[in-house]
Design a protein around this motif. Sequence first.
Motif, short mmCIF file in Angstrom:
data_model
loop_
_atom_site.label_atom_id
_atom_site.label_comp_id
_atom_site.label_asym_id
_atom_site.label_seq_id
_atom_site.Cartn_x
_atom_site.Cartn_y
_atom_site.Cartn_z
N LEU A 86 38.63 26.39 4.24
CA LEU A 86 39.23 26.93 5.48
C LEU A 86 39.72 28.36 5.28
O LEU A 86 39.51 29.23 6.13
N GLN B 222 36.71 30.62 4.98
CA GLN B 222 36.02 30.74 6.28
C GLN B 222 36.78 31.69 7.20
O GLN B 222 36.18 32.57 7.83
N THR B 223 38.10 31.53 7.30
CA THR B 223 38.89 32.40 8.19
C THR B 223 38.91 33.83 7.66
O THR B 223 38.91 34.78 8.44
N THR B 224 38.92 33.98 6.34
CA THR B 224 38.92 35.33 5.77
C THR B 224 37.60 36.04 6.06
O THR B 224 37.57 37.19 6.48
N ALA C 261 35.46 35.31 8.47
CA ALA C 261 35.37 35.55 9.92
C ALA C 261 36.29 36.68 10.36
O ALA C 261 35.99 37.39 11.32
N MET D 224 32.82 39.22 12.22
CA MET D 224 32.62 38.10 13.14
C MET D 224 31.23 37.49 12.97
O MET D 224 31.05 36.28 12.99
N ALA D 225 30.23 38.38 12.76
CA ALA D 225 28.87 37.88 12.60
C ALA D 225 28.73 37.07 11.31
O ALA D 225 28.07 36.03 11.28
N GLY E 84 31.00 35.31 9.81
CA GLY E 84 31.65 34.02 9.96
C GLY E 84 30.78 32.98 10.63
O GLY E 84 30.92 31.78 10.40
N ALA E 85 29.84 33.45 11.45
CA ALA E 85 28.97 32.51 12.17
C ALA E 85 27.81 32.03 11.31
O ALA E 85 27.11 31.09 11.69
N VAL F 23 27.87 30.82 8.16
CA VAL F 23 28.14 29.76 7.19
C VAL F 23 29.29 28.89 7.68
O VAL F 23 30.19 29.38 8.37
N ASN F 24 29.23 27.59 7.40
CA ASN F 24 30.32 26.68 7.76
C ASN F 24 30.78 26.00 6.47
O ASN F 24 30.24 24.96 6.07
N GLU G 146 25.64 20.62 14.45
CA GLU G 146 25.53 21.59 15.55
C GLU G 146 25.06 20.90 16.83
O GLU G 146 25.56 21.21 17.92
#
Lengths: 284, 171
Positions: free
Chosen positions: B14, B17-19, B21, B25-26, B28-29, B31-32, B110
Amino acid sequence: MLDIRQRTGYLFLAVLVGHVILISAQVQSRSGVRVLEAVTFGFFSRVQAVTSGGINGVRGAWGNYFALLDVREENERLRQQMAELEVRLHEQRALAARTSQLQELLDLQAATTLPTIAAQIIAGNPNPGVRTVTIDRGSSDGLQENMAVIAPGGVVGRVIGPLASRAARVQFLVHGSAAAGALIERTRVGGMIVGVNREPPLMLELISNLADVQVGDLVVASGVDGIYPTGFAIGTVVSARRGDGLYQDITVRPAVSFSALEEVLVVLVPARGVTPLGDPEGGR
Amino acid sequence: MRAAGVLAGLVLALLLQTTIAGMTMAGGALVNLVLVVVVFVALAYGAVAGLIAGMAGGLVQDALAGGIIGIGSLSKSVAGFLVGVLGAQFIVSQPLPRFVMFLGATAVHELCYQGLFALIEFRPFSLQYSTLAVQALINGVVGILAFQVVEGAPGLVERRRMRRASIRRRF
């Protein structure tokens, strides 16, 4: 005694049912305060701020190590000055575009001196592709839900709840559920700008097929939503074609480069009691 | 011990991921990381662990993301459970089958996610296939690397220790 495979199935079923109940409860009462969300966001925003602070500290120390301290500081100062001047330029352009009748009606002085506070983006959204970010200003800095967020380029988005004391979430205008009152600066034709999940990420809706719209027209905030300051740039028209019904299909490229945003300005003017257009918290 | 490890993995994912993103912004999208941890747990410890990890990680992710809590959590629970069930039926100890699992889990997640949103918000179902494909590939690569690190690190330490001991015996 249940078989282990059966128990796994029951557990899966229980989790599914639990989620359905959880989601249903929220869909029925979206305006209710969610304790889990408020507590997790408040706690995690502090962790994010510390992480962001640590990373920025390391990056800053490394960058300044090579005798760039003075140049970096000067550059930062000049960039801030430029950002402030660009904001003032937007205000002046908005004022120039207004008619003299509107200028008499509105308090000109109040309109030109927007109280703002600078905020740094400390984290993105944990769900990939969701266009919201966390900033390092919160309720203790005077922020409230639905306050507009701007950048030197133009409108960025708005503050969405719940707010932590030193952190808040900002929904970008390009978010799939965001919307704002907008008009074409050249002709003053009004409509509604909405975020969409494709390129370009904005669409201008409710513009009549009879209206004069040209590629390259500047789209600005109309202020009818009570959130975004009037006259601030939203984007430029990329394409405009006749729609099937009454309205045109207009795509808009945003004035702000959302991928490169690091700092934003929050307009410390509470929303004028108008229900915001679009979904208040819609997100992935 | 195992639960603490899973929890630490989810928190780390988490934060990362937040770091990411927050920086782009691109990026962050693409990888999950939370989903990667959920699939990892499901492959390593089974369907129930995958289900619980998916539920916990998804709930926190949803709470942080804003919007309706439970959609991401439900999607991750389903993905984690399915991967766990399939992992028990087939041999998934090699990188390639694991990679396929990560790809499949990303697609299931997804589909479930966008489907639920379309259902709740009365929107037409839309899926950006190119973004999904890139995210699935990156998730797969990250997941395989995570397995290599977790499974390889203890062996590496052991091998180094044995080599040192044999050198000492020789002299």
